[in-house]
Design an enzyme around this catalytic site. Structure first.
Site, PDB file in Angstrom:
ATOM      1  N   CYS B 148       0.931  -1.259   0.125  1.00 36.85           N
ATOM      2  CA  CYS B 148       0.155   0.138   0.024  1.00 36.85           C
ATOM      3  C   CYS B 148       0.928   1.120   0.024  1.00 36.85           C
ATOM      4  O   CYS B 148       1.870   1.266  -0.576  1.00 36.85           O
ATOM      5  CB  CYS B 148      -0.959  -0.129   1.244  1.00 36.85           C
ATOM      6  SG  CYS B 148      -2.325   0.965   1.270  1.00 36.85           S
ATOM      7  N   THR B 149       0.598   2.351   0.802  1.00 34.12           N
ATOM      8  CA  THR B 149       1.165   3.337   1.010  1.00 34.12           C
ATOM      9  C   THR B 149       2.780   3.352   1.424  1.00 34.12           C
ATOM     10  O   THR B 149       3.571   4.242   1.382  1.00 34.12           O
ATOM     11  CB  THR B 149       0.634   4.626   1.614  1.00 34.12           C
ATOM     12  OG1 THR B 149       0.346   4.344   2.960  1.00 34.12           O
ATOM     13  CG2 THR B 149      -0.767   5.106   0.969  1.00 34.12           C
TER      14      THR B 149
END
Lengths: 276, 276
Positions: B148-149
């Site tokens: 993800c981030t």
């Protein structure tokens, strides 16, 4: 595309601002957007679904975290429920703590969800206090749902008598001992019962449930935020995909657990008056 | 099929035993199998991969729990790592506690994994202590991975300079600001870097990584235990699947966060000497 254009504009803005040290001015510039965003994120609508998720010692963390992530983004009111508020163990060694006990759990639920983990599930099936709690809340819940072996606990509480249902592939064939019809699908919905296969199937169940609770568009937004467009590196997630050799080898290492599950299911079937 | 036959035999056995009350004799009957199974479950092979997973305040729980479930079934030695052992918050309100601090985390890792959660990621990118820890362990880790981030934090630590990489779709186009080439695939492996898209992509990454660590058969066994044969109810897990209208609407509610992420990425790029 507008989207790309907005990104370019922001890039220019952020580059102009230059460094993290200059963030305040940027934050200030975007303050109201930021506040609004935070309000959006924090606000739980007054009509938001009331969800109770059982936690139990030796449960599989992902059985809970998958659906909880979906229903949390959907901004449901979620409680984790157990006998007391002493932390319970998960297979990962990460403890979960109940936010409500069986006593102070809301009486009328929109969603009751029971996660799995075979050893914890067997203990639940053999525990009258857990069975009584599930039978009571399940009798009034708008949706009675389970993930993985949690389906056995729901069935043992008498909540799947006469319903189509499924559970983790290793023990799903025990469901009929407790009056359910085993349907070999990843997610099985029958009236207000929704059950699913093992561990990762809880994400598919929760997105299906999200559409029922809040409509398809809301469910699609959750799916996009979670970037749920799965690409498993192998096709090996079901007995059919894995083939008989891998399945038989895995069964052989589970004989002890599976026999315990079967005995608990048989005992539950007797309690429920299911003819053998 | 042998499998079905074994199940029938067990059903007969459990039915003969009859009730949960009679479990002990059944347990006794299967004791050695049970002990062996437990030994199998508990034993961590001496050569098992050494894994450190960063935890950080405001992280997304599923970014960690997905891959951790895979690597735990694979019987890796997994530590959760943070500055100290005070519990950190996750977006679900379930706290995680580090099992090791930055100081006592093993120096040589087989796997360094960094989960996401945009607000927590931005804080990590702007935190010299976190950046120094990731840069140090990442410089020697056999695999540097992110979900993800979390890819932004890995890139901000200088670990993706000159590598193909990806991250959550909302911020993946910030990776080049820190010297990475953004490749729009769910899981991107380039030499010993493995990064992936948002939240649920961590499961695909971890199964891909499991095959690298322990071979394809071991990874396939994990996939079967997790019953990972996903069937999303909708096709809406990527911007392409969701379409421009849904994407633009979601961007509009993230302006503040995305601008903060861009500013942190721009600052990191300057630190890393990446030409704008």
């Amino acid at each position: 595309m507008t989207d790309t254009f907005n990104r370019r504009a922001l890039l220019a803005l952020a580059t102009a601002v230059g460094t993290g040290a200059a963030m305040p001015s940027l934050a200030q510039h975007l303050d109201r957007a930021g506040d609004k965003h935070m309000d959006d994120m924090m606000a739980i609508p007054p009509d938001s679904p009331v969800v109770a998720m059982l936690i139990h010692p030796k449960m599989i963390a992902l059985d809970l975290i998958g659906p909880m992530t979906v229903l949390n983004i959907l901004r449901c009111r979620i409680d984790l429920v157990w006998k007391d508020k002493t932390p319970i163990s998960t297979e990962l060694g990460i403890p979960f703590t109940a936010t409500r006990t069986f006593e102070d759990c809301p009486r009328d639920l929109d969603v009751l969800l029971v996660p799995g983990g075979i050893l914890g599930t067997i203990d639940c099936m053999n525990d009258p206090q857990v069975m009584a709690f599930l039978a009571d809340r399940g009798s009034r819940a708008k949706w009675v749902t389970s993930v993985c072996t949690g389906g056995l606990a729901v069935a043992a509480a008498g909540l799947l008598k006469g319903y189509d249902a499924t559970a983790h592939w290793t023990i799903a064939d025990l469901l009929p001992l407790m009056g359910a019809r085993h349907v070999d699908r990843r997610v099985v919905a029958d009236r207000n019962r929704m059950t699913c296969g093992g561990v990762t199937a809880g994400i598919d169940l929760a997105l299906t449930l999200a559409a029922e609770l809040r409509g398809e568009e809301a469910a699609r937004n959750v799916q996009l935020i979670m970037e749920y467009s799965p690409m498993p590196p192998f096709r090996n997630g079901t007995p059919a995909e894995a083939g008989p050799d891998r399945v038989t080898a895995m069964r052989a290492r589970r004989t002890w657990m599976d026999a315990q599950a079967m005995s608990a299911a048989t005992a539950a079937g007797k309690r429920l008056g299911i003819p053998v």
